[in-house]
Every structure is written in C-alpha cells, then in structure tokens.
Design a protein around this motif. Structure first.
Motif, PDB file in Angstrom:
ATOM      1  N   UNK A   1       0.810  -1.208   0.000  1.00 44.09           N
ATOM      2  CA  UNK A   1       0.000   0.000   0.000  1.00 44.09           C
ATOM      3  C   UNK A   1       0.850   1.268   0.000  1.00 44.09           C
ATOM      4  N   UNK A   2       2.082   1.180   0.514  1.00 49.82           N
ATOM      5  CA  UNK A   2       2.925   2.367   0.593  1.00 49.82           C
ATOM      6  C   UNK A   2       3.851   2.522  -0.602  1.00 49.82           C
ATOM      7  N   UNK A   3       3.998   1.468  -1.405  1.00 50.47           N
ATOM      8  CA  UNK A   3       4.968   1.527  -2.495  1.00 50.47           C
ATOM      9  C   UNK A   3       4.426   1.071  -3.833  1.00 50.47           C
ATOM     10  N   UNK A   4       3.166   0.636  -3.885  1.00 55.84           N
ATOM     11  CA  UNK A   4       2.613   0.103  -5.122  1.00 55.84           C
ATOM     12  C   UNK A   4       2.523   1.182  -6.195  1.00 55.84           C
ATOM     13  N   UNK A   5       2.747   0.749  -7.437  1.00 59.57           N
ATOM     14  CA  UNK A   5       2.648   1.640  -8.596  1.00 59.57           C
ATOM     15  C   UNK A   5       1.595   1.069  -9.528  1.00 59.57           C
ATOM     16  N   UNK A   6       0.624   1.880  -9.905  1.00 65.72           N
ATOM     17  CA  UNK A   6      -0.472   1.424 -10.754  1.00 65.72           C
ATOM     18  C   UNK A   6      -0.422   2.094 -12.121  1.00 65.72           C
ATOM     19  N   UNK A   7      -0.806   1.338 -13.149  1.00 66.25           N
ATOM     20  CA  UNK A   7      -0.967   1.901 -14.487  1.00 66.25           C
ATOM     21  C   UNK A   7      -2.263   1.354 -15.068  1.00 66.25           C
ATOM     22  N   UNK A   8      -2.853   2.097 -15.996  1.00 66.33           N
ATOM     23  CA  UNK A   8      -4.084   1.669 -16.654  1.00 66.33           C
ATOM     24  C   UNK A   8      -3.808   1.424 -18.123  1.00 66.33           C
ATOM     25  N   UNK A   9      -4.322   0.301 -18.644  1.00 63.15           N
ATOM     26  CA  UNK A   9      -4.149  -0.046 -20.054  1.00 63.15           C
ATOM     27  C   UNK A   9      -5.405  -0.763 -20.525  1.00 63.15           C
ATOM     28  N   UNK A  10      -6.028  -0.245 -21.572  1.00 63.85           N
ATOM     29  CA  UNK A  10      -7.270  -0.807 -22.110  1.00 63.85           C
ATOM     30  C   UNK A  10      -8.337  -0.926 -21.031  1.00 63.85           C
ATOM     31  N   UNK A  11      -8.376   0.053 -20.121  1.00 66.19           N
ATOM     32  CA  UNK A  11      -9.403   0.080 -19.096  1.00 66.19           C
ATOM     33  C   UNK A  11      -9.158  -0.831 -17.916  1.00 66.19           C
ATOM     34  N   UNK A  12      -8.004  -1.482 -17.853  1.00 63.97           N
ATOM     35  CA  UNK A  12      -7.664  -2.375 -16.746  1.00 63.97           C
ATOM     36  C   UNK A  12      -6.512  -1.761 -15.955  1.00 63.97           C
ATOM     37  N   UNK A  13      -6.592  -1.856 -14.628  1.00 66.34           N
ATOM     38  CA  UNK A  13      -5.532  -1.319 -13.777  1.00 66.34           C
ATOM     39  C   UNK A  13      -4.579  -2.438 -13.372  1.00 66.34           C
ATOM     40  N   UNK A  14      -3.291  -2.236 -13.630  1.00 63.60           N
ATOM     41  CA  UNK A  14      -2.235  -3.176 -13.270  1.00 63.60           C
ATOM     42  C   UNK A  14      -1.384  -2.551 -12.165  1.00 63.60           C
ATOM     43  N   UNK A  15      -0.987  -3.375 -11.186  1.00 55.27           N
ATOM     44  CA  UNK A  15      -0.294  -2.852 -10.014  1.00 55.27           C
ATOM     45  C   UNK A  15       1.028  -3.579  -9.805  1.00 55.27           C
ATOM     46  N   UNK A  16       2.095  -2.810  -9.648  1.00 52.56           N
ATOM     47  CA  UNK A  16       3.385  -3.351  -9.249  1.00 52.56           C
ATOM     48  C   UNK A  16       3.513  -3.179  -7.745  1.00 52.56           C
ATOM     49  N   UNK A  17       3.499  -4.284  -6.996  1.00 50.21           N
ATOM     50  CA  UNK A  17       3.625  -4.235  -5.538  1.00 50.21           C
ATOM     51  C   UNK A  17       5.079  -4.244  -5.078  1.00 50.21           C
ATOM     52  N   UNK A  18       5.992  -4.382  -6.031  1.00 51.93           N
ATOM     53  CA  UNK A  18       7.392  -4.226  -5.675  1.00 51.93           C
ATOM     54  C   UNK A  18       8.217  -5.498  -5.736  1.00 51.93           C
ATOM     55  N   UNK A  19       9.513  -5.310  -5.522  1.00 49.04           N
ATOM     56  CA  UNK A  19      10.486  -6.396  -5.512  1.00 49.04           C
ATOM     57  C   UNK A  19      10.321  -7.216  -4.236  1.00 49.04           C
ATOM     58  N   UNK A  20      10.171  -8.545  -4.378  1.00 46.09           N
ATOM     59  CA  UNK A  20       9.956  -9.395  -3.202  1.00 46.09           C
ATOM     60  C   UNK A  20      11.025 -10.471  -3.035  1.00 46.09           C
ATOM     61  N   UNK A  21      11.924 -10.622  -4.012  1.00 41.36           N
ATOM     62  CA  UNK A  21      12.977 -11.636  -3.856  1.00 41.36           C
ATOM     63  C   UNK A  21      14.149 -11.327  -4.772  1.00 41.36           C
ATOM     64  N   UNK A  22      15.317 -11.749  -4.319  1.00 49.72           N
ATOM     65  CA  UNK A  22      16.561 -11.570  -5.078  1.00 49.72           C
ATOM     66  C   UNK A  22      17.441 -12.798  -4.863  1.00 49.72           C
ATOM     67  N   UNK A  23      18.078 -13.253  -5.930  1.00 51.04           N
ATOM     68  CA  UNK A  23      19.025 -14.356  -5.822  1.00 51.04           C
ATOM     69  C   UNK A  23      20.081 -14.256  -6.893  1.00 51.04           C
ATOM     70  N   UNK A  24      21.107 -15.084  -6.787  1.00 51.43           N
ATOM     71  CA  UNK A  24      22.160 -15.079  -7.797  1.00 51.43           C
ATOM     72  C   UNK A  24      22.846 -16.428  -7.863  1.00 51.43           C
ATOM     73  N   UNK A  25      23.502 -16.656  -8.975  1.00 53.50           N
ATOM     74  CA  UNK A  25      24.444 -17.759  -9.131  1.00 53.50           C
ATOM     75  C   UNK A  25      25.798 -17.135  -9.446  1.00 53.50           C
ATOM     76  N   UNK A  26      26.852 -17.542  -8.752  1.00 50.75           N
ATOM     77  CA  UNK A  26      28.156 -16.891  -8.898  1.00 50.75           C
ATOM     78  C   UNK A  26      28.685 -16.930 -10.327  1.00 50.75           C
TER      79      UNK A  26
END
Length: 520
Positions: free
Chosen positions: A37-62
């Motif tokens: 709720x404090x960081x979500x980013x919303x955009x509208x496309x073709x009348x539908x709202x899409x929401x980015x709730x943010x980065x929730x995981x990070x990993x790597x392989x050396x």
C-alpha cells in the motif's frame, strides 16, 4: 550441483526470524498488503488497472559457476521458462520449482566462439520478503535460493553440433521446404552457418518457451529464426519470418553476419530477443530487439518502431506455421540521448497485453569503465495491440516497403499502446535487498543486462489476481575465473547471474491459461 548459500533448503528460512517481530513473517500475506500500500505503482491499459507491488525476492548464481559440460555457467538470463509441472506452493508462504534457462552464444567479448547451444535447469526456493527493513546482501539471497541441476545440449538437424560463431555462411534450403509438410516434415529454409567449410548451424539464442507437449521453442538473433526442439535437444522445426525481417545486403544476397548491419532486415545483433506464447490459443509471438533497418533501425538512424509477429502453432504437423499477426511496437526513447531503449524480452499477459523488458546499457558488467554505472532505465513495461494495425501479409513484409521510413511511422499504421510499469532500479526497492544503482562495480550493483521473464501465480485467495514475475540477467559470462571449450579465461571482472522476483496484480490474466503454461 549446488552453490552453498544458493542450494535449496527449508532450514534457511530461519534467517528471517530477526525480522518477524518488527515486520511480521515474510510468509504473512497481510504484511504483503501493508507493504504494497505504501509503495505500489499502478498503471491503466485498455481500461484495466495493473499494479506493481514491488520487488519481493533476489538471488544469484556466482559468475564462476561451472555447468555439467565443464563450461562457465553464464549468460543464461537471456531466456527463462518454468519447467512444466514443477511450480509448487509449499503452504507456508514459500514456493519451489524449476526454471529452464537458455544462454546465448557464449563468452564473446574478444570474438564469437564455437559454443554449443544448450539449456540449463535451475531449481529454486522462493521465500518472498515484503518487510520495510533493509536486508543485508547475503541475507537477501535467502529470498530466492538457486540450485543448478543439469544441462541439455541442443543440436543441428541430423544431430550435428550447433555453434555460437558469427554466421559467415549460408546453407541452402532443403529441397522440401516449400513442399507439402507431410512429404518433407523436417525440411529447413536457408540457414545461417559458421562458414562454408564449417557448416554448423549458428545460434544466438535469446528467447525460450516451454509448451505443454514437453517441447521448446527457441528464438535466435542470427536468422532471425525460431527453432522447435524436443526436450532431448533434437531440432524438429524452423520458422523463417517474412522477407522484410531477413538480412539482405546491397546485392540482394542473404548475409547473416551480426558484425555489420545489412541493407534491409534485422540489424546486426538485433534479432528476435523476445519470444512468448498465448498458451490457450497456441499463438507464438516473437519481437525484434529494435526496428528493422528499413524502418530506421541501424547504427546511423534511431527508430523506436520495432515489430512483433505471431504464428499459429496449434498443429505440430504443419511445416510452416501460418503468420497470423504482425504489429508495430513503439519502444521508449531516452530523453537526454534521443536513443531507443531496446527491448530484451516480451511476455504474454492476456489477450492483446504483453510485458516488454526495455533497458539502457549501464550497470554492473557494462564493459565501459569511463561510463557512469548508474542505470537510467531498466523496466518491465506493458503494451497493448488491441488498437494496433495488423500488418501481417501486407506490402510491409517486402523490405522495399518500410513501415517507418527513416524512423517515422506512416500515418496509415497505428502502433501498439505502450506504458511504463515496473522499475528495476527503484532505490528504495533495491536497497531492501542490499543492492545499489550507480557507483562501484561489484556484486551489489544491479546488473546491466536484464533479458528474461517468467510468470507464476501467488495462489493467495485474498489476492487472486496477484502473480510473481521472475526476471534474470545475462552476465555475458563475465568472470575472472572462467572456462570455455576447455580453456581458461579472465574477463577482468566478476558479474554474477542476478535474479529478481516482483509481485504484480494482473487482473486480465487467465489463470487457467497460465496453469496450462506451467503444467499444473
């Protein structure tokens, strides 16, 4: 094979215990909502709202990990797809599964090499973190633990080896290519090969799609072609795009080299970067990294108007799947440099809606020590073709008829609608995972090349339209401790293979279609 911290293990979840009092458990869906709720980013496309709730995981392989063939395990962020039937919620807020990943043409900073096309399996344990407190870099990697499993080599027609060498030769089409598919089901079009004496099919793989029968589609930049492979690496089909896409020189001859731009067709190293599938209708989509040369996409002219094509692949017995769509996609442009932000991946969301991964060339591994390492644009954007003009089988499939002469789109053609969405380099988001943008080049700097997508459901009844968007970087095999084709190499820098997972709300997604794509 595992990589210590990167091996899958439920015991590792205890590392989050210190956050559970202040932030709630990383498994708590209520925390996810509060954080969003404090960081979500919303955009509208073709009348539908899409929401980015943010980065929730990070990993790597050396960067110096080794595959089962003895080569450096790198570059596989070029393309990823979930292995069918492996995605599984564990019921405690964590998820397991396997990613099929595809490297491109091997370590080629000095020159292209004889690197065989291959596909890697990477298992993972995902434990989303949505707290507001910043994790340190090592702890952050517990949110997405990765384990390399195995590698499958992919072959040329007849079982011969493929190669990552630049395509300096042309192999004639098989005689049955234009004949009824039932009489010549394996026939190929004109193919890019290393040279006339070393006639191995050359592949610079950039896109990967897993389909429900256990086979894979792979898109390539050299052609630009799309190849159909059995799970064991056997080539069974080749799709050649319209003539407008093929690299012709000034004399009207096909010249597949990526060292220079052709006179018409895809630009050098600017082929089919993106590949995706509508799983319910079996429509395969491929998108060019940048505009065709005749549409203004050369080293001399900047054009934002790339093309995406669609093929009906519902009937596996059809030798040449029918072209059913072709659209113009307007990529974002740098305001300061007036250069196009090339697209490194495309991913089907729902009917007419797609993700596009557009980015600049800055970050860890950009290879230019005089440049600022600060990335300005790395994003998973959305676009819609609902109102765009379908130019398939039109005069624009002839290279003599550009759709955007000198980079200016013709008034008669309506492009896709493109909107900005997920920002990979949001300072607050990446800091939560011990990462930074700009400054010193090291393992905590966000990588330069992000080139792949995979989508899976959150499976939370409270948020039925929420999904995880997996994305991985292509590290260009950059390591100081590398091995390729049995020989050691030192690239002068270590760039790990980084992975991000975002949580997004996508109301238009067909859950049944996505479940079919995942094989669950």
């Amino acid at each position: 094979m595992s990589f210590g911290l990167f091996s899958v293990g439920l015991a590792a979840l205890s590392i989050f215990d210190s956050f559970q009092v202040a932030e709630c458990s990383p498994h708590t869906h209520a925390t996810r909502t509060s954080s969003a709720s404090s960081s979500a980013v919303s955009v509208s496309l073709d009348g539908v709202t899409y929401v980015n709730k943010g980065l929730v995981a990070f990993g790597l392989i050396p960067s110096d990990a080794i595959d089962s063939l003895g080569d450096t395990l790198g570059g596989f962020g070029s393309a990823i797809a979930f292995k069918l039937g492996t995605w599984k919620p564990l019921g405690n807020g964590s998820y397991t599964g396997s990613l099929e990943t595809h490297p491109d043409r091997g370590f080629n900073v000095i020159s292209t090499i004889d690197y065989r096309a291959r596909q890697h399996q990477i298992d993972f344990l995902l434990t989303p973190y949505t707290g507001s407190a910043n994790l340190d870099f090592v702890t952050a990697q517990q949110t997405l633990q990765l384990t390399y499993i195995d590698t499958v080599v992919q072959f040329d027609r007849g079982g011969g080896n493929t190669s990552g060498l630049d395509a300096l030769g042309v192999r004639p089409a098989e005689s049955g290519f234009l004949i009824d598919p039932l009489t010549a089901p394996l026939a190929d079009p004109v193919m890019p090969i290393a040279n006339e004496t070393y006639q191995h099919l050359t592949i610079d793989a950039e896109g990967l799609v897993a389909i429900s029968d256990g086979t894979y589609w792979v898109s390539d930049e050299y052609g630009p072609y799309i190849y159909h492979y059995l799970a064991n690496g056997t080539l069974i089909q080749t799709i050649q795009p319209p003539k407008a896409f093929l690299p012709f020189d000034a004399n009207g001859n096909l010249n597949f080299t990526e060292a220079v731009d052709p006179t018409t067709g895809r630009g050098g190293n600017k082929g089919f970067e993106g590949l995706t599938l509508d799983p319910e209708n079996n429509i395969l989509y491929a998108m060019l990294q940048e505009a065709l040369v005749q549409d203004g996409g050369s080293v001399k002219t900047t054009s934002r108007y790339t093309r995406m094509v669609a093929y009906d692949v519902s009937d596996p017995t059809v030798q040449r799947p029918p072209l059913v769509g072709e659209w113009i996609v307007p990529l974002p442009v740098s305001a300061s440099k007036n250069t196009t932000r090339a697209s490194s991946e495309v991913h089907f969301v729902s009917e007419n809606i797609f993700f596009s991964l557009s980015r600049d060339g800055n970050g860890n591994g950009d290879g230019n020590t005089t440049d600022d390492t600060t990335s300005k644009y790395k994003q998973a954007d959305l676009f819609s073709i609902a109102g765009a003009t379908n130019i398939a089988d039109s005069e624009f499939d002839d290279p003599a008829n550009p759709v955007a002469p000198n980079g200016t789109l013709l008034d008669s053609v309506t492009p896709a609608t493109y909107v900005s969405f997920i920002n990979y380099i949001d300072d607050v988001q990446i800091a939560r995972f011990g990462l930074h943008n700009g400054g010193e080049e090291n393992s905590t700097l966000v990588n330069e090349k992000w080139e792949s997508f995979a989508l899976a459901p959150v499976d939370d009844p409270a948020f039925p339209n929420d999904y995880f968007l997996f994305t991985a970087s292509d590290n260009d095999f950059l390591t100081e401790n590398g091995t390729i084709l049995g020989a050691p190499y030192n690239a002068g820098v270590n760039v790990d293979n980084q992975f991000f997972v975002f949580q997004v709300t996508l109301p238009s997604v067909s859950l049944a279609g996505l479940q079919k794509a995942l094989g669950v």
